[in-house]
Design a protein around this motif. Structure first.
Motif, PDB file in Angstrom:
ATOM      1  N   PRO A 222      49.858  36.002  35.926  1.00  0.00           N
ATOM      2  CA  PRO A 222      49.160  34.750  35.612  1.00  0.00           C
ATOM      3  C   PRO A 222      47.644  34.957  35.594  1.00  0.00           C
ATOM      4  O   PRO A 222      47.128  35.864  36.253  1.00  0.00           O
ATOM      5  CB  PRO A 222      49.575  33.818  36.758  1.00  0.00           C
ATOM      6  CG  PRO A 222      49.926  34.724  37.883  1.00  0.00           C
ATOM      7  CD  PRO A 222      50.474  35.978  37.262  1.00  0.00           C
ATOM      8  N   GLU A 223      46.968  34.118  34.840  1.00  0.00           N
ATOM      9  CA  GLU A 223      45.505  34.213  34.775  1.00  0.00           C
ATOM     10  C   GLU A 223      44.910  33.543  36.009  1.00  0.00           C
ATOM     11  O   GLU A 223      44.702  32.322  36.048  1.00  0.00           O
ATOM     12  CB  GLU A 223      44.995  33.545  33.494  1.00  0.00           C
ATOM     13  CG  GLU A 223      45.399  34.292  32.243  1.00  0.00           C
ATOM     14  CD  GLU A 223      44.824  33.658  30.979  1.00  0.00           C
ATOM     15  OE1 GLU A 223      45.253  34.051  29.888  1.00  0.00           O
ATOM     16  OE2 GLU A 223      43.960  32.759  31.121  1.00  0.00           O
TER      17      GLU A 223
ATOM     18  N   ARG B 283      42.542  35.479  41.891  1.00  0.00           N
ATOM     19  CA  ARG B 283      43.151  36.285  42.950  1.00  0.00           C
ATOM     20  C   ARG B 283      44.092  37.302  42.308  1.00  0.00           C
ATOM     21  O   ARG B 283      45.044  36.920  41.615  1.00  0.00           O
ATOM     22  CB  ARG B 283      43.895  35.398  43.950  1.00  0.00           C
ATOM     23  CG  ARG B 283      42.944  34.536  44.793  1.00  0.00           C
ATOM     24  CD  ARG B 283      43.691  33.575  45.706  1.00  0.00           C
ATOM     25  NE  ARG B 283      44.571  34.250  46.651  1.00  0.00           N
ATOM     26  CZ  ARG B 283      44.173  34.885  47.755  1.00  0.00           C
ATOM     27  NH1 ARG B 283      42.890  34.943  48.055  1.00  0.00           N
ATOM     28  NH2 ARG B 283      45.041  35.454  48.575  1.00  0.00           N
ATOM     29  N   GLN B 284      43.806  38.597  42.538  1.00  0.00           N
ATOM     30  CA  GLN B 284      44.556  39.648  41.846  1.00  0.00           C
ATOM     31  C   GLN B 284      44.906  40.777  42.813  1.00  0.00           C
ATOM     32  O   GLN B 284      44.412  40.842  43.938  1.00  0.00           O
ATOM     33  CB  GLN B 284      43.715  40.211  40.685  1.00  0.00           C
ATOM     34  CG  GLN B 284      43.423  39.187  39.594  1.00  0.00           C
ATOM     35  CD  GLN B 284      42.638  39.788  38.451  1.00  0.00           C
ATOM     36  OE1 GLN B 284      41.897  40.751  38.634  1.00  0.00           O
ATOM     37  NE2 GLN B 284      42.802  39.236  37.249  1.00  0.00           N
ATOM     38  N   VAL B 285      45.788  41.667  42.335  1.00  0.00           N
ATOM     39  CA  VAL B 285      46.138  42.864  43.086  1.00  0.00           C
ATOM     40  C   VAL B 285      46.258  44.023  42.088  1.00  0.00           C
ATOM     41  O   VAL B 285      46.642  43.807  40.926  1.00  0.00           O
ATOM     42  CB  VAL B 285      47.464  42.675  43.869  1.00  0.00           C
ATOM     43  CG1 VAL B 285      48.642  42.496  42.920  1.00  0.00           C
ATOM     44  CG2 VAL B 285      47.718  43.826  44.828  1.00  0.00           C
ATOM     45  N   LEU B 286      45.903  45.235  42.540  1.00  0.00           N
ATOM     46  CA  LEU B 286      46.041  46.417  41.685  1.00  0.00           C
ATOM     47  C   LEU B 286      47.445  46.997  41.820  1.00  0.00           C
ATOM     48  O   LEU B 286      47.898  47.278  42.930  1.00  0.00           O
ATOM     49  CB  LEU B 286      45.013  47.483  42.080  1.00  0.00           C
ATOM     50  CG  LEU B 286      43.586  47.323  41.543  1.00  0.00           C
ATOM     51  CD1 LEU B 286      42.693  48.397  42.134  1.00  0.00           C
ATOM     52  CD2 LEU B 286      43.554  47.398  40.015  1.00  0.00           C
ATOM     53  N   LEU B 287      48.129  47.157  40.684  1.00  0.00           N
ATOM     54  CA  LEU B 287      49.441  47.808  40.662  1.00  0.00           C
ATOM     55  C   LEU B 287      49.440  48.820  39.525  1.00  0.00           C
ATOM     56  O   LEU B 287      49.140  48.455  38.365  1.00  0.00           O
ATOM     57  CB  LEU B 287      50.572  46.784  40.442  1.00  0.00           C
ATOM     58  CG  LEU B 287      50.841  45.769  41.556  1.00  0.00           C
ATOM     59  CD1 LEU B 287      51.905  44.771  41.100  1.00  0.00           C
ATOM     60  CD2 LEU B 287      51.279  46.458  42.832  1.00  0.00           C
ATOM     61  N   GLY B 288      49.730  50.073  39.837  1.00  0.00           N
ATOM     62  CA  GLY B 288      49.745  51.108  38.800  1.00  0.00           C
ATOM     63  C   GLY B 288      48.401  51.308  38.144  1.00  0.00           C
ATOM     64  O   GLY B 288      48.330  51.663  36.959  1.00  0.00           O
ATOM     65  N   GLY B 289      47.325  51.045  38.905  1.00  0.00           N
ATOM     66  CA  GLY B 289      45.980  51.282  38.394  1.00  0.00           C
ATOM     67  C   GLY B 289      45.400  50.175  37.551  1.00  0.00           C
ATOM     68  O   GLY B 289      44.334  50.340  36.956  1.00  0.00           O
TER      69      GLY B 289
ATOM     70  N   PHE C 126      46.681  42.702  38.366  1.00  0.00           N
ATOM     71  CA  PHE C 126      47.645  41.653  38.006  1.00  0.00           C
ATOM     72  C   PHE C 126      47.290  40.392  38.794  1.00  0.00           C
ATOM     73  O   PHE C 126      47.001  40.462  39.986  1.00  0.00           O
ATOM     74  CB  PHE C 126      49.084  42.078  38.347  1.00  0.00           C
ATOM     75  CG  PHE C 126      49.642  43.122  37.428  1.00  0.00           C
ATOM     76  CD1 PHE C 126      49.408  44.474  37.645  1.00  0.00           C
ATOM     77  CD2 PHE C 126      50.403  42.759  36.328  1.00  0.00           C
ATOM     78  CE1 PHE C 126      49.922  45.443  36.795  1.00  0.00           C
ATOM     79  CE2 PHE C 126      50.927  43.712  35.472  1.00  0.00           C
ATOM     80  CZ  PHE C 126      50.674  45.058  35.710  1.00  0.00           C
ATOM     81  N   GLY C 127      47.355  39.231  38.123  1.00  0.00           N
ATOM     82  CA  GLY C 127      47.142  37.959  38.808  1.00  0.00           C
ATOM     83  C   GLY C 127      48.260  37.687  39.804  1.00  0.00           C
ATOM     84  O   GLY C 127      49.421  38.044  39.565  1.00  0.00           O
ATOM     85  N   LEU C 128      47.909  37.051  40.915  1.00  0.00           N
ATOM     86  CA  LEU C 128      48.908  36.762  41.953  1.00  0.00           C
ATOM     87  C   LEU C 128      49.667  35.479  41.623  1.00  0.00           C
ATOM     88  O   LEU C 128      49.075  34.470  41.232  1.00  0.00           O
ATOM     89  CB  LEU C 128      48.222  36.635  43.315  1.00  0.00           C
ATOM     90  CG  LEU C 128      47.632  37.938  43.873  1.00  0.00           C
ATOM     91  CD1 LEU C 128      46.861  37.668  45.162  1.00  0.00           C
ATOM     92  CD2 LEU C 128      48.740  38.960  44.132  1.00  0.00           C
TER      93      LEU C 128
ATOM     94  N   LEU D 108      53.257  38.273  44.689  1.00  0.00           N
ATOM     95  CA  LEU D 108      53.053  36.918  45.223  1.00  0.00           C
ATOM     96  C   LEU D 108      51.765  36.839  46.034  1.00  0.00           C
ATOM     97  O   LEU D 108      51.437  37.752  46.805  1.00  0.00           O
ATOM     98  CB  LEU D 108      54.236  36.510  46.104  1.00  0.00           C
ATOM     99  CG  LEU D 108      55.616  36.510  45.444  1.00  0.00           C
ATOM    100  CD1 LEU D 108      56.685  36.073  46.445  1.00  0.00           C
ATOM    101  CD2 LEU D 108      55.642  35.611  44.214  1.00  0.00           C
ATOM    102  N   ASP D 109      51.075  35.713  45.871  1.00  0.00           N
ATOM    103  CA  ASP D 109      49.859  35.444  46.633  1.00  0.00           C
ATOM    104  C   ASP D 109      50.222  35.311  48.116  1.00  0.00           C
ATOM    105  O   ASP D 109      51.052  34.468  48.476  1.00  0.00           O
ATOM    106  CB  ASP D 109      49.234  34.141  46.120  1.00  0.00           C
ATOM    107  CG  ASP D 109      47.843  33.898  46.669  1.00  0.00           C
ATOM    108  OD1 ASP D 109      47.080  33.167  46.021  1.00  0.00           O
ATOM    109  OD2 ASP D 109      47.514  34.427  47.757  1.00  0.00           O
TER     110      ASP D 109
END
Length: 736
Positions: free
Chosen positions: A625-626, A629-635, A638-640, A698-699
């Protein structure tokens, strides 16, 4: 009478036609038809069987018997509805019961020389059923000309045979009939009524059909004939418009709702009588101080009642449910304590004017996001006025109190009770429930959920006070219900009768589906996830190291198979080998108590299917999602995804239904349904070779978890060749 919208009338007409068309043609000289109609708790089953009764009369049924619960309150409620909507408006109806009177044998036994259809609404208790049996016994020579329809409302209550069956002496003349093996009495009397009629149709209605599905399909008794297994048809009624049920309050639709309020274990202890050992002396319990949680619920009820009145919902019932214990002594103490607390609040107001306004100001702040119909000051003023209107009734056989909605429609009613509130009885205008009643049975728990139903204009005001444990049961029950309904749909799509194909029922991790004496035919089937969407709803939210390992696992998968497409609110990686999917699932670490998502077992099953040429092609979808709050996955970032807790360490449902179609031809837009997207249709269309792994970062903030993200995992699985297997089934049908 309720005002029906044209599409609602059309739906009832269509469903009643579907049901009557599945019954045995009435022109046959002899038949015993058995069917089952599955609705939702408090969802309009009465309207459906009223329409079925009307159609039955049209096709030539001469006697219609409706068995409506085991309490007068429910029988009277049903009689009133049928008088208003059937006998009172139709032609050629002869009623042998009325709102005040249950079945009594008529002075003239045979009234069938006249034209028309005889209607009986009776309680499902043995004295009444014996009277019916005696009356039909006198008509036995005439019944060939009298087709009988027996509608059994709440058919999993009392109707199920919990004993045995006697052998037929004409087949086994060496063994004398043994009354110790006779069917349980209510069941035997219903079967005997049907046996007396050469042309008889039995239709069971219930929202919790586990026990009915588990009746022995081959059971026959030497004296009262075949049992009530629904051999001819099972019909699943559609979810009605505007209905609020398990899915809306505890499933994916509950996201964004603010329904649940936790009850402290100390409050539970204060309200319930301690179980007394036989050797212990009986100790009289003194007056009860109302626990804070129940006081909060009471103030919330008065407040939301004020909001409803200011929304223009005047002259309509408004009810609060207080269901704590089946013991009448507890119910009386709690009812008295609620009355005393209300008196005490007003005494406090007299001594210190404005204190109630302050209490309601705090209650309003705790209500959550609600559209207010007036200024805050007017709402607080009306809440104080409404608190004085509260009418506390204790519903049990000792008090004799009744709901009296017809006599006093504008009541602000606090209904305290136990077994009388457990099934069938409609609590009109229910907004607030204080529910602490425990059980070991899934069907009993669902029936106790009196807050289900139609809540037009105030469904945002529903609030439920309960324990974390009970809330968790309901979260899982949403999945149990969905699985059952999917299985019934699969039976009908396959064009099979219930005696030709077993209905699979998902087991609950903490509850029996129904009582042991009703489930003697239950058997575990070999495990298969064919056509399912297993998903993580329970997470080890406080195990930071484990949660971080799961994120690393996802990163590793996405580095090996980076997404190449952005669509439908996520990133998609195509052509992922089945071995990599199985390895990911085997290494993913879920909650130790999770029953719904057992990833190592799913991985084994996927590899078994791959050996058979199924589930060999995989797609991975990562929700994106836009959001800031994001997280890095596989470099890559991604939006939480935001999901809220429904109970301790548990969300409702993880999957956004449209995501199950991201890799199908035409995408999810091809599967739009009235209320969103049809995930089941997507799974039906999914090629057997093609699997979909869904990842949801998930956030952690709404989940109160000390990590950068919580990885939710789900699968969308096609129908595979081992599809008829597993869950819980009726062992009498396992090899059909």
């Amino acid at each position: 009478m309720p005002k029906w919208k044209p599409h609602q009338i059309a739906s009832v007409a269509e469903e009643s036609l579907r049901i009557i068309s599945k019954t045995t043609p009435i022109h046959r000289p002899e038949f015993q038809c058995r069917g089952l109609v599955v609705g939702y708790v408090q969802s309009g089953k009465t309207a459906n069987f009223t329409a079925v009764a009307a159609r039955a009369a049209d096709v030539g049924y001469r006697l219609i018997i409706v068995l409506s619960g085991i309490h007068d309150s429910l029988r009277n409620q049903t009689q009133r509805r049928l008088d208003q909507e059937l006998a009172g408006v139709g032609v050629d109806w002869i009623t042998l019961t009325d709102e005040a009177t249950d079945f009594q044998e008529p002075a003239v036994a045979d009234g069938f020389a006249l034209t028309g259809t005889v209607l009986i609404v009776a309680k499902k208790i043995t004295p009444i059923l014996k009277r019916l049996n005696q009356w039909l016994g006198r008509l036995e020579g005439r019944l060939a000309d009298v087709p009988v329809l027996l509608i059994d409302d709440e058919a999993d209550q009392a109707s199920i045979n919990t004993r045995g069956n006697r052998r037929d002496p004409s087949i086994d003349n060496e063994t004398a009939p043994d009354d110790d093996t006779a069917p349980s009495l209510t069941n035997a009397l219903i079967r005997d009524i049907l046996r007396k009629a050469p042309r008889a149709t039995y239709i069971a209605y219930t929202a919790t059909p586990f026990a009915n599905i588990l009746i022995d399909p081959d059971a026959k008794d030497g004296q009262v004939g075949e049992d009530l297994f629904p051999k001819d048809f099972v019909v699943q009624l559609p979810r009605p418009d505007g209905y609020t049920g398990t899915e809306e309050l505890f499933g994916i639709s509950a996201q964004g709702r603010d329904v649940l309020r936790p009850v402290d274990p100390a409050d539970v202890k204060a309200l319930k009588s301690k179980q007394r050992r036989r050797s212990e002396a009986i100790v009289a319990r003194g007056p009860l101080d109302l626990p804070q949680s129940l006081a909060d619920a009471l103030l919330t009820f008065a407040l939301v009642g004020a909001i409803r009145l200011l929304r223009g919902q005047t002259g309509k019932p408004h009810t609060m449910l207080v269901h704590v214990s089946q013991l009448q002594q507890d119910q009386m103490r709690i009812g008295a304590a609620i009355k005393e607390q209300i008196r005490s609040w007003f005494h406090h107001e007299e001594a210190e004017p404005g204190v109630l306004r302050q209490m309601f100001l705090s209650t309003l702040a705790g209500l959550g996001t609600v559209e207010l119909p007036a200024s805050e000051e007017n709402i607080l003023k009306e809440a104080v006025n409404n608190l004085a209107r509260l009418d506390v009734v204790v519903l049990n056989s000792t008090t004799g109190d009744e709901l009296e909605y017809d006599l006093r429609p504008g009541r602000q009613l606090v209904a305290v009770g136990g077994n009388r509130l457990s099934r069938g009885l409609t609590l009109e205008g229910l907004t607030v429930a204080y529910f602490l009643r425990t059980t070991t049975l899934a069907d009993a728990l669902l029936q106790m959920a009196r807050w289900y139903g139609f809540r037009a204009g105030y469904d945002d005001l529903i609030r439920i006070w309960t324990t974390e444990g009970i809330a968790q049961w309901f979260v899982e029950l949403a999945l149990v219900e969905e699985s059952l309904r999917d299985s019934i749909t699969a039976l009908n799509k396959a064009g099979r009768r219930p005696d030709q194909m077993a209905i699979r029922m998902r087991a609950h991790s903490k509850l029996l589906l129904t009582s042991k004496n009703k489930s003697k035919m239950q058997a575990d089937d070999a495990r298969s996830w064919s056509g399912e969407n297993p998903q993580t709803i329970l997470f080890p939210l406080y195990d930071r190291d484990l949660l971080e390992r799961n994120l690393d696992l996802a990163s590793e998968l996405l580095r090996r198979h980076p997404p190449t497409q952005e669509a439908y609110g996520g990133a998609i990686a195509h052509d992922v080998p089945v071995e990599d999917i199985a390895l990911f699932l085997r290494r993913y670490e879920g909650h130790p108590n999770s029953i719904a998502f057992q990833s190592p077992e799913i991985a084994d099953w996927i590899l078994e299917r791959a050996e058979a040429g199924e589930l060999v092609n995989w797609t991975v979808f990562v929700a994106n999602p836009e959001r800031e709050r994001q997280v890095l996955l596989g470099g890559r970032p991604f939006g939480l995804v935001r999901r809220s807790l429904q109970a301790n360490e548990s969300i409702g449902i993880l999957i956004d239904p449209r995501h199950e179609g991201v890799d199908l031809h035409g995408g999810p837009d091809n599967y739009r349904a009235t209320a969103g997207f049809s995930a089941m249709s997507m799974r039906e269309d999914r090629p057997a070779q093609q699997g979909l792994l869904l990842l949801y970062p998930l956030d952690p903030e709404p989940l109160r978890s000390p990590t950068q993200a919580v990885l939710g995992v789900a699968l969308s699985l096609p129908w595979t060749s081992d599809g008829g297997e597993r869950f819980v089934v009726n062992r009498g049908l396992r090899n059909v």
